[in-house]
Design an enzyme around this catalytic site. Structure first.
Site, PDB file in Angstrom:
ATOM      1  N   LEU A  15     -14.855   5.591  -4.493  1.00  0.00           N
ATOM      2  CA  LEU A  15     -13.474   5.133  -4.393  1.00  0.00           C
ATOM      3  C   LEU A  15     -13.171   3.899  -5.218  1.00  0.00           C
ATOM      4  CD1 LEU A  15     -10.808   5.597  -2.725  1.00  0.00           C
ATOM      5  CD2 LEU A  15     -11.589   3.717  -1.320  1.00  0.00           C
ATOM      6  N   GLN A  30      -7.369  14.684   3.512  1.00  0.00           N
ATOM      7  CA  GLN A  30      -6.696  13.856   2.521  1.00  0.00           C
ATOM      8  C   GLN A  30      -7.522  13.715   1.247  1.00  0.00           C
ATOM      9  OE1 GLN A  30      -6.196   9.292   2.932  1.00  0.00           O
ATOM     10  NE2 GLN A  30      -4.149  10.175   3.089  1.00  0.00           N
ATOM     11  N   PHE A  81       0.841  -1.184   0.000  1.00  0.00           N
ATOM     12  CA  PHE A  81       0.000   0.000   0.000  1.00  0.00           C
ATOM     13  C   PHE A  81       0.883   1.243   0.000  1.00  0.00           C
ATOM     14  CE2 PHE A  81      -4.509   0.956   0.475  1.00  0.00           C
ATOM     15  CZ  PHE A  81      -5.064  -0.274   0.146  1.00  0.00           C
ATOM     16  N   ARG A 130      -2.533  10.638   6.274  1.00  0.00           N
ATOM     17  CA  ARG A 130      -2.665   9.253   6.730  1.00  0.00           C
ATOM     18  C   ARG A 130      -2.243   8.281   5.639  1.00  0.00           C
ATOM     19  NH1 ARG A 130      -6.504   5.234   5.894  1.00  0.00           N
ATOM     20  NH2 ARG A 130      -7.951   6.603   4.808  1.00  0.00           N
ATOM     21  N   ARG A 185      -0.582   9.139  -0.555  1.00  0.00           N
ATOM     22  CA  ARG A 185      -1.710   9.685  -1.309  1.00  0.00           C
ATOM     23  C   ARG A 185      -1.601  11.164  -1.624  1.00  0.00           C
ATOM     24  NH1 ARG A 185      -6.251   6.387   2.114  1.00  0.00           N
ATOM     25  NH2 ARG A 185      -5.797   4.445   1.035  1.00  0.00           N
ATOM     26  N   HIS A 195      -7.806  11.472  -1.998  1.00  0.00           N
ATOM     27  CA  HIS A 195      -7.390  10.163  -2.477  1.00  0.00           C
ATOM     28  C   HIS A 195      -7.205  10.254  -3.992  1.00  0.00           C
ATOM     29  CE1 HIS A 195      -7.399   5.889  -3.316  1.00  0.00           C
ATOM     30  NE2 HIS A 195      -7.416   5.620  -2.025  1.00  0.00           N
ATOM     31  N   HIS A 205     -11.238  12.375   0.936  1.00  0.00           N
ATOM     32  CA  HIS A 205     -11.340  11.008   1.426  1.00  0.00           C
ATOM     33  C   HIS A 205     -11.282  10.891   2.939  1.00  0.00           C
ATOM     34  CE1 HIS A 205     -10.959   6.685   1.282  1.00  0.00           C
ATOM     35  NE2 HIS A 205      -9.765   6.705   1.817  1.00  0.00           N
ATOM     36  N   GLU A 248      -6.883   2.007  -3.255  1.00  0.00           N
ATOM     37  CA  GLU A 248      -5.452   2.007  -3.537  1.00  0.00           C
ATOM     38  C   GLU A 248      -4.954   0.574  -3.748  1.00  0.00           C
ATOM     39  OE1 GLU A 248      -3.481   4.797  -0.987  1.00  0.00           O
ATOM     40  OE2 GLU A 248      -1.813   3.421  -0.786  1.00  0.00           O
TER      41      GLU A 248
HETATM   42  C1  LIG Z   1     -14.669   4.470   0.519  1.00  0.00           C
HETATM   43  C2  LIG Z   1     -13.689   4.378   1.654  1.00  0.00           C
HETATM   44  C3  LIG Z   1     -12.739   3.378   1.675  1.00  0.00           C
HETATM   45  C4  LIG Z   1     -11.830   3.279   2.736  1.00  0.00           C
HETATM   46  N1  LIG Z   1     -10.925   2.260   2.734  1.00  0.00           N
HETATM   47  C5  LIG Z   1     -10.091   2.131   3.799  1.00  0.00           C
HETATM   48  C6  LIG Z   1      -9.219   1.016   3.890  1.00  0.00           C
HETATM   49  O1  LIG Z   1      -9.178   0.140   3.034  1.00  0.00           O
HETATM   50  N2  LIG Z   1      -8.405   0.925   4.976  1.00  0.00           N
HETATM   51  C7  LIG Z   1      -8.418   1.867   5.968  1.00  0.00           C
HETATM   52  O2  LIG Z   1      -7.677   1.712   6.944  1.00  0.00           O
HETATM   53  N3  LIG Z   1      -9.267   2.923   5.902  1.00  0.00           N
HETATM   54  C8  LIG Z   1     -10.097   3.064   4.857  1.00  0.00           C
HETATM   55  N4  LIG Z   1     -10.960   4.135   4.817  1.00  0.00           N
HETATM   56  C9  LIG Z   1     -11.050   5.021   5.971  1.00  0.00           C
HETATM   57  C10 LIG Z   1     -11.787   4.320   7.090  1.00  0.00           C
HETATM   58  O3  LIG Z   1     -12.723   3.421   6.546  1.00  0.00           O
HETATM   59  C11 LIG Z   1     -12.519   5.279   8.004  1.00  0.00           C
HETATM   60  O4  LIG Z   1     -11.679   6.334   8.383  1.00  0.00           O
HETATM   61  C12 LIG Z   1     -12.979   4.568   9.268  1.00  0.00           C
HETATM   62  O5  LIG Z   1     -13.631   3.371   8.925  1.00  0.00           O
HETATM   63  C13 LIG Z   1     -13.864   5.456  10.092  1.00  0.00           C
HETATM   64  O6  LIG Z   1     -14.437   4.698  11.123  1.00  0.00           O
HETATM   65  P1  LIG Z   1     -15.239   5.402  12.284  1.00  0.00           P
HETATM   66  O7  LIG Z   1     -15.710   4.311  13.161  1.00  0.00           O
HETATM   67  O8  LIG Z   1     -14.413   6.470  12.866  1.00  0.00           O
HETATM   68  O9  LIG Z   1     -16.469   6.125  11.579  1.00  0.00           O
HETATM   69  P2  LIG Z   1     -17.647   5.602  10.635  1.00  0.00           P
HETATM   70  O10 LIG Z   1     -17.454   4.210  10.189  1.00  0.00           O
HETATM   71  O11 LIG Z   1     -17.838   6.660   9.611  1.00  0.00           O
HETATM   72  O12 LIG Z   1     -18.900   5.586  11.599  1.00  0.00           O
HETATM   73  C14 LIG Z   1     -19.455   6.769  12.119  1.00  0.00           C
HETATM   74  C15 LIG Z   1     -20.687   6.407  12.895  1.00  0.00           C
HETATM   75  O13 LIG Z   1     -21.119   7.554  13.617  1.00  0.00           O
HETATM   76  C16 LIG Z   1     -22.499   7.706  13.437  1.00  0.00           C
HETATM   77  N5  LIG Z   1     -22.859   9.120  13.589  1.00  0.00           N
HETATM   78  C17 LIG Z   1     -22.241  10.210  13.071  1.00  0.00           C
HETATM   79  N6  LIG Z   1     -22.903  11.334  13.440  1.00  0.00           N
HETATM   80  C18 LIG Z   1     -23.942  10.937  14.199  1.00  0.00           C
HETATM   81  C19 LIG Z   1     -24.995  11.618  14.862  1.00  0.00           C
HETATM   82  N7  LIG Z   1     -25.130  12.945  14.824  1.00  0.00           N
HETATM   83  N8  LIG Z   1     -25.892  10.893  15.560  1.00  0.00           N
HETATM   84  C20 LIG Z   1     -25.804   9.535  15.607  1.00  0.00           C
HETATM   85  N9  LIG Z   1     -24.840   8.846  14.991  1.00  0.00           N
HETATM   86  C21 LIG Z   1     -23.929   9.532  14.298  1.00  0.00           C
HETATM   87  C22 LIG Z   1     -22.778   7.193  12.045  1.00  0.00           C
HETATM   88  O14 LIG Z   1     -24.135   6.874  11.926  1.00  0.00           O
HETATM   89  C23 LIG Z   1     -21.857   5.968  12.009  1.00  0.00           C
HETATM   90  O15 LIG Z   1     -22.499   4.864  12.595  1.00  0.00           O
HETATM   91  C24 LIG Z   1     -11.866   4.240   3.767  1.00  0.00           C
HETATM   92  C25 LIG Z   1     -12.805   5.248   3.748  1.00  0.00           C
HETATM   93  C26 LIG Z   1     -13.692   5.346   2.689  1.00  0.00           C
HETATM   94  C27 LIG Z   1     -14.657   6.489   2.688  1.00  0.00           C
END
Ligand SMILES: Cc1cc2nc3c(=O)[nH]c(=O)nc-3n(C[C@H](O)[C@H](O)[C@H](O)COP(=O)(O)OP(=O)(O)OC[C@H]3O[C@@H](n4cnc5c(N)ncnc54)[C@H](O)[C@@H]3O)c2cc1C
Length: 554
Positions: A226, A214, A99, A368, A260, A216, A326, A229
């Site tokens: 997306l 960031q 990666f 990142r 990235r 992407h 991203h 990568e």
């Molecule tokens: C398309 C894509 C591909 C990716 N691929 C990778 C990868 O391969 N490897 C990697 O390491 N990272 C990857 N990333 C980044 C990574 O997936 C995310 O940074 C990470 O999963 C975020 O996790 P999280 O638990 O912080 O938030 P999220 O998974 O975004 O969850 C947020 C939660 O908070 C809740 N929430 C938010 N606001 C409120 C509110 N006001 N009231 C109630 N609930 C709320 C939402 O409903 C959700 O359940 C990718 C990101 C994207 C967008």
């Protein structure tokens, strides 16, 4: 979910999400999750740490990075034991691929659906803990309840009925994700709208390093969706309009697998200098030489996305791509235990914790590396859960003035319902996204950022004159989208103001008028505070332990 599992070992948990746990944006993660398992080449946490710090342009807090990368192998095996199905090597070990910015193949993956696999494994654990974890699906968190420097719960509403409720809590953990939706071209889910960081901000918590967003390199042209990568990790090429592998000019040793920020800028430069494909503002991701068998084994989702969204089959044709917003490196400041910090001196907000993309620990610094975020969410999910549990065991529920707390949110609803303005919220949202993309995107400068701040402020005042069309209570998604837009308009200003003040280029933040990194004046974290007069900028030092800042070449 990882935090909830930790707390549920001893105490009751309410897990609240505005979508469903398994539909959080994490489920869209494709490429992998990093850990120095050394399954295909020898590897070590020391190398993982160095790559992470170099990738972050030396803005990372290295004490946190060290503990984070050291935990990674244990976290992977724990996920595996929970039932997460990882792709395998021929000998049956967890497979690992290359990666961007990682010097060793370190990404553990489940084909190109890694986030989905992890999310569902964790969700099963939630089900197992259903006696202690109660899940509130489609509930919206509006604000934190705080008294002095202590957090006592949240004010929430049920999206189905619009009913506003107060949730008392001994400890609150925010895992509310990023805020990529402020940009027009983004990979982020509709739910990634900065609600968490803004609720913390309203409770007096500053926002750390918001200028670092960031981009992407491989977002589907015009749509931002997306293409992981992993496509380049598996050997995909980037080609400009002349058919050249242009990364030769920008990062000769790492080529398509440079970090990235570097690849996204290289693409944008090719486009800006007229070498986009057919003279348009996109370039090509070419996977054809990988062959159908490998694409189907390792990148099946990417192939399907191309077919579904633009009728391009990457087995036969290259995919049109462009940089896409991203990941949010900035967020709610926390220490390495997931405790929220309210100033540059490390003062804690008692009972308030944050983890994942909404938090800024800061393990990613100014940029990142791919696959380091699923790891961040899992490692600091566990850590914040542990800290919250320890804290909650030592305190009683505080008295909360329910009436006062509820009234604030009821008034917000009332205000929006009664506004009978002339502005369309959808129009304001569209304009914000274009503005951020154009003037606060991959390339920034003083003039663009000033225009951006000015235009965002104008949009903020037009927002006050909006008109809601759905005045019903039941499943009124319009009103929630308006509240989210309010949060995004505020975070947009915060990003641009912090970007304007940082007169240097570092990681994801690139200023054409200050193209060099400036360690003398800017080797420091930004803290944006709210005040009566508007936004106030302060700074705090970076924690440097093992690696002194060096020039970042690839
Ligand atoms: C398309 C894509 C591909 C990716 N691929 C990778 C990868 O391969 N490897 C990697 O390491 N990272 C990857 N990333 C980044 C990574 O997936 C995310 O940074 C990470 O999963 C975020 O996790 P999280 O638990 O912080 O938030 P999220 O998974 O975004 O969850 C947020 C939660 O908070 C809740 N929430 C938010 N606001 C409120 C509110 N006001 N009231 C109630 N609930 C709320 C939402 O409903 C959700 O359940 C990718 C990101 C994207 C967008």
């Amino acid at each position: 979910m990882r935090a909830a599992i930790e707390v549920s070992k001893e105490l009751d948990v309410a897990l609240l999400t505005k979508v469903y746990p398994s539909r959080s944006h994490s489920g869209a993660a494709q490429g992998g999750i990093a850990a120095a398992l050394g399954n295909s080449e020898s590897d070590s946490w020391e190398e993982h740490m160095y790559d992470t710090v170099k990738g972050g342009d030396f803005l990372n807090d290295q004490d946190a990075v060290e503990e984070y990368v050291k935990s990674a192998p244990r976290i992977i095996y724990e996920l595996e034991h929970m039932g997460c199905v990882f792709s395998r090597t021929p000998e049956g070990k967890i497979a690992q691929r290359s990666f961007g910015g990682h010097s060793k193949p370190r990404a553990c993956f489940s084909a190109d659906r890694t986030g989905h696999a992890i999310l569902h494994a964790l969700h099963e654990q939630l089900m197992k803990q259903s006696k202690t974890i109660k899940i509130y699906n489609e509930w919206y968190m509006h604000s934190l309840i705080t008294e002095g420097n202590r957090c006592n719960g949240v004010v929430v509403s049920d999206i189905r009925t619009g009913a506003v409720e107060v949730m008392h809590a001994k400890a609150v953990i925010f895992c509310t994700g990023g805020y990529g939706r402020v940009f027009k071209i983004t990979t982020n889910a509709f739910a990634s709208t900065a609600d968490g960081v803004m609720a913390a901000f309203d409770a007096g918590v500053p926002m750390e390093d918001p200028e670092f967003v960031q981009f992407h390199p491989s977002g589907l042209y015009r749509q931002g969706i997306l293409f992981s990568e992993a496509a380049r990790g598996e050997g995909g090429y980037l080609l400009n309009g002349k058919g050249e592998r242009f990364m030769e000019k920008y990062a000769p040793s790492r080529m398509e697998l440079a970090p990235r920020d570097i690849v996204a800028r290289a693409e944008q430069s090719e486009i800006d200098e007229g070498r986009g494909v057919n003279g348009e503002d996109y370039i090509h991701l070419d996977l054809r030489h990988l062959g159908e068998a490998r694409i189907m084994e390792r990148l099946p989702q990417i192939r399907q996305l191309g077919i579904d969204f633009i009728s391009v089959d990457c087995v036969k044709d290259p995919l049109p791509i462009q940089p896409t917003a991203h990941y949010s490196m900035g967020g709610i400041p926390t220490n390495k235990f997931g405790q929220v910090i309210v100033d540059g001196e490390g003062t804690k907000m008692e009972g308030f914790f944050a983890a994942g993309e909404c938090a800024c620990v800061s393990v990613h610094g100014a940029n990142r590396l791919g696959t380091n975020s699923l790891l961040d969410a899992t490692v600091f999910g566990e850590r914040s859960g542990k800290s919250a549990l320890e804290y909650a065991k030592t305190v009683d529920f505080a008295k909360v003035n329910e009436g006062r707390e509820k009234t604030k949110v009821l008034k917000l609803f009332e205000d929006i319902f009664q506004r009978d303005g002339t502005e369309s919220y959808n129009q304001i949202r569209d304009e914000m996204k274009v503005e951020m993309m154009k003037n606060c995107g991959v390339f920034r400068d003083d003039e663009k950022l000033k225009v951006c701040i000015d235009n965002i402020k104008k949009l903020q005042s037009r927002f006050k004159n909006g008109k809601v069309t759905d005045k019903g209570k039941l499943f009124n998604t319009e009103i929630y989208e308006i509240i989210e837009l309010g949060n995004m308009l505020r975070v947009a200003e915060i990003i641009a103001v912090a970007a304007l003040a940082r007169n240097e280029s570092r990681g994801g933040h690139y200023r054409t008028d200050f193209p060099k990194r400036d360690d003398v004046d800017f080797l420091k974290h930004t803290l944006v505070h709210g005040s009566e007069e508007g936004l106030e900028l302060k700074y705090k030092p970076v924690v440097i332990t093992k690696h002194q800042p060096a020039e970042r070449t690839y």
